[in-house]
Design a protein around this motif. Structure first.
Motif, short mmCIF file in Angstrom:
data_model
loop_
_atom_site.label_atom_id
_atom_site.label_comp_id
_atom_site.label_asym_id
_atom_site.label_seq_id
_atom_site.Cartn_x
_atom_site.Cartn_y
_atom_site.Cartn_z
N GLY A 119 0.82 -1.21 0.00
CA GLY A 119 0.00 0.00 0.00
C GLY A 119 0.85 1.26 0.00
O GLY A 119 2.08 1.20 0.14
N GLY A 120 0.19 2.39 -0.18
CA GLY A 120 0.92 3.66 -0.18
C GLY A 120 0.07 4.77 -0.76
O GLY A 120 -1.13 4.64 -0.93
N LEU A 121 0.75 5.88 -1.04
CA LEU A 121 0.13 7.07 -1.62
C LEU A 121 0.45 7.13 -3.10
O LEU A 121 1.63 7.02 -3.49
CB LEU A 121 0.63 8.32 -0.90
N VAL A 122 -0.57 7.31 -3.92
CA VAL A 122 -0.37 7.37 -5.37
C VAL A 122 -1.32 8.40 -5.94
O VAL A 122 -2.40 8.65 -5.39
CB VAL A 122 -0.60 5.97 -5.99
N GLN A 123 -0.93 9.00 -7.05
CA GLN A 123 -1.81 9.96 -7.72
C GLN A 123 -2.86 9.22 -8.53
O GLN A 123 -2.66 8.08 -8.97
CB GLN A 123 -0.99 10.87 -8.63
N ALA A 124 -3.96 9.90 -8.75
CA ALA A 124 -5.02 9.34 -9.58
C ALA A 124 -4.45 8.96 -10.95
O ALA A 124 -3.65 9.71 -11.53
CB ALA A 124 -6.16 10.34 -9.74
N GLY A 125 -4.87 7.80 -11.44
CA GLY A 125 -4.35 7.28 -12.69
C GLY A 125 -3.14 6.38 -12.54
O GLY A 125 -2.75 5.70 -13.50
N GLY A 126 -2.58 6.35 -11.35
CA GLY A 126 -1.41 5.53 -11.10
C GLY A 126 -1.75 4.09 -10.78
O GLY A 126 -2.92 3.68 -10.84
N SER A 127 -0.71 3.33 -10.43
CA SER A 127 -0.86 1.90 -10.18
C SER A 127 -0.16 1.51 -8.89
O SER A 127 0.81 2.15 -8.47
CB SER A 127 -0.25 1.08 -11.32
N LEU A 128 -0.68 0.46 -8.27
CA LEU A 128 -0.04 -0.18 -7.13
C LEU A 128 -0.28 -1.68 -7.23
O LEU A 128 -1.29 -2.11 -7.81
CB LEU A 128 -0.63 0.31 -5.80
N ARG A 138 -12.02 -4.13 0.98
CA ARG A 138 -11.51 -2.81 1.35
C ARG A 138 -12.53 -2.08 2.21
O ARG A 138 -13.73 -2.34 2.14
CB ARG A 138 -11.17 -1.98 0.11
N GLN A 139 -12.03 -1.17 3.01
CA GLN A 139 -12.89 -0.36 3.86
C GLN A 139 -12.43 1.09 3.81
O GLN A 139 -11.31 1.40 4.23
CB GLN A 139 -12.88 -0.87 5.30
N ALA A 140 -13.29 1.93 3.27
CA ALA A 140 -13.02 3.36 3.21
C ALA A 140 -13.49 4.02 4.50
O ALA A 140 -14.36 3.48 5.20
CB ALA A 140 -13.73 3.96 2.01
N PRO A 141 -12.95 5.18 4.83
CA PRO A 141 -13.36 5.88 6.06
C PRO A 141 -14.87 6.10 6.11
O PRO A 141 -15.46 6.59 5.15
CB PRO A 141 -12.61 7.20 5.98
N GLN A 163 -2.90 0.36 3.89
CA GLN A 163 -3.58 1.59 3.48
C GLN A 163 -3.21 1.95 2.05
O GLN A 163 -2.03 1.98 1.69
CB GLN A 163 -3.19 2.75 4.41
N VAL A 164 -4.23 2.25 1.26
CA VAL A 164 -4.04 2.78 -0.09
C VAL A 164 -4.71 4.15 -0.13
O VAL A 164 -5.90 4.28 0.19
CB VAL A 164 -4.66 1.86 -1.16
#
Length: 123
Positions: free
Chosen positions: A9-18, A38-41, A118-119
């Motif tokens: 997991g990590g921080l990525v910009q929209a359009g990116g990949s993980l 997955r669970q969003a806030p 976390q993603v």
């Protein structure tokens, strides 16, 4: 018992990949069907994708179909989630799970869970 540990997991910009990984230990990994949730806030945990014990069949939620791909390597006791074209609404804690029920999208059908990774997708 099956122990599951997620990573990637990590921080990525929209359009990116993980690519998320889930390493399993304990009982025979290849006996279990695997899934990602997955669970969003502020939201309930939701099904993302599942793969049968053999790896021959996969299932993806409509929201991620065509962008995410689940796969597994039974020799490495690992299940993966390749995530492409990420969107801000994909931001969540991602969990892998192991169970015996075929192709289930229901949390209660999975017996073992990882701690989550976390993603975060920025716009």
């Amino acid at each position: 018992q099956v122990q599951l540990v997620e990573s990637g997991g990590g921080l990525v910009q929209a359009g990116g990949s993980l690519r998320l990984s889930c390493a399993a230990s304990g009982r025979i990994f290849s006996n279990y069907n695997m899934a990602w949730f997955r669970q969003a806030p502020g939201k309930e945990r939701e099904f993302v994708a599942a793969i049968l014990w053999s790896g021959g069949n996969t299932y993806h939620a409509r929201a991620v179909r065509g962008r995410f791909t689940i796969s597994r390597d039974n020799a490495e006791n690992t299940v993966y989630l390749q995530m492409n074209s990420l969107k801000p609404e994909d931001t969540a804690v991602y969990y892998c799970a192991a169970g015996r029920v075929l192709a289930s999208t229901v949390e209660d059908d999975y017996d073992y869970w990882g701690q989550g990774t976390q993603v975060t997708v920025s716009s």
